[in-house]
Structures are given as structure tokens and as C-alpha cells.
Design a protein around this motif. Sequence first.
Motif: not given
Length: 286
Positions: A260-276
Motif C-alpha cells: 500500500d505504501e508502494g502504491k502511493v510511491l508509484r503515484h508520486k513517481f507518475a506525477q514526477k514523470i508527467a511534469d518532466k
Amino acid sequence: MISGINFLGQITPKYDLQAQKPALKPMECDCFVKSTPETDKKEEAIQKAKEKIIQEIKDNNIEYGFTISPEGEILAQNRGDEHSCSVDSRKIVPQAILLHGHPVALPLSSGDIAVLIATPAKTQEAIMQDGKFSRMSKRNPDNGTGDYRQIYYNLEKQLNLMALEQLGIDYKLNMGDIIKMGKDHIQYSTMRDMEDADDDTIIEELNKLGIDTQQPPEQIANDLKELMFYQLLTNPQKYDKEHNSIMDNYDSIQELLNSDEGKVLRHKFAQKIADKYDLEYQTDLF
């Protein structure tokens, strides 16, 4: 999660995008949207694809994917397994819509996002069993880079480094790592035993070799690797601390990313990649 992509066909189409405008100006009380046969066909294809994807998750616990043209034509269907499904890049036309299922309710993977960036697709979307989604879309359409493998490697590495940070595991080069590299190189090139040499001696030897040891550790390592070219031919990643830290802690990283913690981490990762990459990221998983 897209696990593989077939680049047997080279995609180099050119196209223009006409901005779509609403047929009627929205009013405060109601909102009217002009419907066309093409729009209806596309929406119907997307809806049927989602229904099929959800059914495959429920019945077989597998990923199932669709490639849909912007006009609503189903260009390809791909049956995967419980972890992934592949996609054929030759079927992805400009502004194509990519859909697939995630039996485990996780955001888009690095492989999923890499497919979107590397091809002319407009949207990549993962559908969960309950109908929730994780979607990435290009703000400005393009033909894709075509370099899927390199993009995937870079994205996966970034995700894994984020996991290492979450786990509190150090993966950044320091002067201790530089000293170890220096000892190895000096021993290799001069046949002298440097195992018991102190740090100051190694730094002095490196300076004699033309290495500026006042630089940041990353730059010193890069300069050293140039001198160690032949030494590293058989193992080019021997001193890649990021890579080695990931490999040494691979099981712990995967355990985290699938929690569940990783699910949130993946979400933050997707947000970073979207910005990049100037992408739009949307999800209702949170």
C-alpha cells in the motif's frame, strides 16, 4: 503493466492535430456537447474495451489490452498474464488510445509510461477491476521517441531509486567509494598492492594521474572510469553505485512497490514523470 513492446516496424508518421472546440458554449444551467458518429464510435469502442478488460480481470485475473484508433477502430487486442501484457508498436497510429487491465490496483508502471512516450499514442490507461483508472495523456501530440528500451530503463531506475530513498538506503557516491575505485585502478595499472594504503595516499596518486579530487564524487568517478576503460570492459557497471544498490536490494524494493505504501510511491513517481515529459496524469485511485 506493459512488459514488452515490439519495434519490428519503424513508426515515422507525420500528422497535424486540429483543436476540437465545443459545438455550443456551456451555460450555467446545462451543458450541451455536440455528438458525431466518429465520437460515438470511439466512445463505444472505449466502453466495450473497458468492459472486456474488467471481465478478464474478474474471470482470469490477467491483463488484457486494446489499441484503439482516434476514430474508434480496434487496431489490436493483447492477452497477457497476471503481471503484464505486450503491445505491438506497429499497430499504434498517431493519437491512438491504449487501454489495459491491472489485476492489482496499482498506478501505471514505468513500462506503461515508456510505451506512451516512445510511440505516437495519445493516451495510456490502466483499468482496475472496480473500474477505477490510472491514465497518462500527452498534452502535445508527437510521433514518440521510438527508443522504448532506454526510456523504460531510465524510468524504472528512477522509480527504484525513489524506493531506495523510502527504505532509507544510501545509493549516492561518496569519497569512500572513490577511494575504493582508486585503489582498484592503481593496483590494476601499476601492479602495486594498495590495499593498506590510506586515503591521503590514494588521493595523492589520483592527482598524479590528472584526476581533480576536489570535484564532486560523481565527476571524479566519471573521470576515473575513463582511465579504467579496459578494466571495465567485462563489467561496465562494477562501480555504478545506483545500479548496484538497486540490485543488492531488489527484493526489498519489490516488496515495497507492491505494498500500500508502494502504491502511493508509484503515484508520486507518475506525477514526477508527467511534469518532466509534459504529460497529463489522472487517476481516481486516491
